[in-house]
Scaffold this motif. Structure first.
Motif, PDB file in Angstrom:
ATOM      1  N   SER A   1       0.589   2.249 -14.668  1.00  0.00           N
ATOM      2  CA  SER A   1       2.150   1.098 -14.511  1.00  0.00           C
ATOM      3  C   SER A   1       1.577  -0.448 -13.816  1.00  0.00           C
ATOM      4  O   SER A   1       1.862  -1.212 -14.377  1.00  0.00           O
ATOM      5  CB  SER A   1       3.252   0.833 -14.349  1.00  0.00           C
ATOM      6  OG  SER A   1       3.421   1.078 -12.672  1.00  0.00           O
ATOM      7  N   ASN A   2       0.076  -0.185 -13.041  1.00  0.00           N
ATOM      8  CA  ASN A   2      -0.124  -1.032 -12.054  1.00  0.00           C
ATOM      9  C   ASN A   2       1.025  -1.390 -11.015  1.00  0.00           C
ATOM     10  O   ASN A   2       0.395  -2.469 -10.238  1.00  0.00           O
ATOM     11  CB  ASN A   2      -0.762  -1.995 -12.528  1.00  0.00           C
ATOM     12  CG  ASN A   2      -2.328  -1.308 -13.507  1.00  0.00           C
ATOM     13  OD1 ASN A   2      -2.896  -0.484 -12.915  1.00  0.00           O
ATOM     14  ND2 ASN A   2      -2.350  -1.411 -14.804  1.00  0.00           N
ATOM     15  N   VAL A   3       1.997  -0.913 -11.353  1.00  0.00           N
ATOM     16  CA  VAL A   3       2.734  -1.529 -10.067  1.00  0.00           C
ATOM     17  C   VAL A   3       2.865  -0.469  -8.491  1.00  0.00           C
ATOM     18  O   VAL A   3       2.860   1.078  -8.573  1.00  0.00           O
ATOM     19  CB  VAL A   3       4.486  -1.585 -10.350  1.00  0.00           C
ATOM     20  CG1 VAL A   3       5.387  -1.170  -9.475  1.00  0.00           C
ATOM     21  CG2 VAL A   3       4.437  -2.429 -11.551  1.00  0.00           C
ATOM     22  N   SER A   4       2.724  -1.290  -7.201  1.00  0.00           N
ATOM     23  CA  SER A   4       2.515  -0.656  -5.968  1.00  0.00           C
ATOM     24  C   SER A   4       3.216  -1.264  -5.153  1.00  0.00           C
ATOM     25  O   SER A   4       3.787  -0.439  -4.084  1.00  0.00           O
ATOM     26  CB  SER A   4       1.325  -0.141  -5.836  1.00  0.00           C
ATOM     27  OG  SER A   4       0.290  -1.521  -6.104  1.00  0.00           O
ATOM     28  N   ASN A   5       3.346  -2.722  -4.954  1.00  0.00           N
ATOM     29  CA  ASN A   5       3.545  -3.151  -4.510  1.00  0.00           C
ATOM     30  C   ASN A   5       5.048  -3.463  -3.783  1.00  0.00           C
ATOM     31  O   ASN A   5       5.720  -3.233  -4.727  1.00  0.00           O
ATOM     32  CB  ASN A   5       3.605  -5.246  -4.150  1.00  0.00           C
ATOM     33  CG  ASN A   5       2.366  -5.658  -4.535  1.00  0.00           C
ATOM     34  OD1 ASN A   5       1.691  -4.486  -3.792  1.00  0.00           O
ATOM     35  ND2 ASN A   5       2.304  -6.280  -4.816  1.00  0.00           N
ATOM     36  N   ASN A   6       5.431  -2.985  -2.796  1.00  0.00           N
ATOM     37  CA  ASN A   6       6.771  -2.629  -1.982  1.00  0.00           C
ATOM     38  C   ASN A   6       7.982  -1.359  -3.325  1.00  0.00           C
ATOM     39  O   ASN A   6       8.596  -1.892  -4.319  1.00  0.00           O
ATOM     40  CB  ASN A   6       7.836  -3.879  -2.452  1.00  0.00           C
ATOM     41  CG  ASN A   6       7.586  -5.194  -1.520  1.00  0.00           C
ATOM     42  OD1 ASN A   6       6.835  -4.723  -0.430  1.00  0.00           O
ATOM     43  ND2 ASN A   6       7.275  -6.274  -1.667  1.00  0.00           N
TER      44      ASN A   6
END
Length: 268
Positions: free
Chosen positions: A120-125
């Motif tokens: 997903s390339n989602v990692s922030n917070n």
């Protein structure tokens, strides 16, 4: 866990000592309990005065109004946080899983989280929400007749939606009991790009993993309840767990606040 916590709280409030059998199963899960451990606990209990509760899922003041000068056995479920609210910090220090269980649980969270981030390339917070689904045994005719209900798909949709509105980036790790009914229901009814179904492991490992998530969504049963209580994040619970005017409904207080902590969010 309810029985241990409640009896510990009652014993502390009355200046008494909690006694457990050396081989009690709870000691194999939590090695740091502060109870007196004796080999003859069962014989001790059988020779003591017995006190029964009136309702299994509600606080009953009469249950704790016994003479503390006599050895006492509580024959009860004691499923109310109110029995141990004054010793909550002590219970939390005792309900610490073995390090090997914690390591395995953390590895599960890390593995699923890393897989999600890669795709997903989602990692922030990123907020990790542990979801526990229990259905199978609650669908048996005897359970239904007694008053048990299971959480609906619409409840879970609303609970997921609330977290998605509250946090920008969520990952829902969905745990179930290791039976085909629950696993198949999860597969057919729970989905989303931010949802990952977790394989079942040992029960203590799954509970530990749920407790290590940032927040929790629970359905029915004490396994989910304790996973959420140990978690201490935001908890959403299904508040339509009992069919009205049944034997089970009479075990709860009318508002069910004796069973569900006031800081949890009830939905249906």
């Amino acid at each position: 866990m309810f029985i241990y916590s409640s009896v510990y709280g009652i014993a502390k409030s009355k200046g008494m000592v909690l006694v457990v059998d050396t081989y009690d199963h709870i000691k194999t899960v939590f090695p740091n309990l502060h109870a007196l451990s004796i080999n003859s606990a069962f014989e001790f209990c059988y020779s003591s005065r017995v006190v029964y509760e009136k309702r299994a899922c509600a606080y009953d003041i009469e249950t704790v109004q016994f003479d503390n000068r006599k050895n006492t056995t509580l024959k009860a479920y004691l499923q109310s946080w109110k029995y141990f609210k004054e010793v909550e910090k002590e219970i939390r220090r005792q309900f610490v899983f073995k390090q090997k269980v914690q390591d395995k649980a953390q590895a599960i969270i890390n593995n699923y989280t890393n897989e999600y981030i890669q795709h997903s390339n989602v990692s922030n917070n990123l907020q990790i929400i542990g979801v526990h689904i229990r259905r199978g045994d609650y669908l048996k005719p005897g359970k239904i007749a007694f008053g048990y209900k299971v959480a609906t798909e619409s409840y879970l949709y609303k609970a997921f939606k609330l977290f998605r509105s509250k946090f920008k980036n969520c990952l829902f790790l969905v745990f179930t009991a290791p039976n085909k009914v629950d696993i198949n229901w999860r597969k057919d009814h729970i989905d989303g790009s931010d949802v990952m179904n977790v394989d079942a492991h040992e029960r203590d490992v799954d509970m530990c993993a749920l407790s290590k998530c940032n927040h929790t969504i629970i359905t029915v049963g004490s396994f989910g309840w304790w996973s959420a209580w140990l978690n201490q994040g935001i908890t959403i619970y299904y508040n339509d767990v009992v069919e009205p005017n049944t034997d089970l409904s009479r075990d709860f207080s009318e508002d069910m606040k004796d069973y569900f902590p006031p800081n949890w969010i009830g939905m249906q």
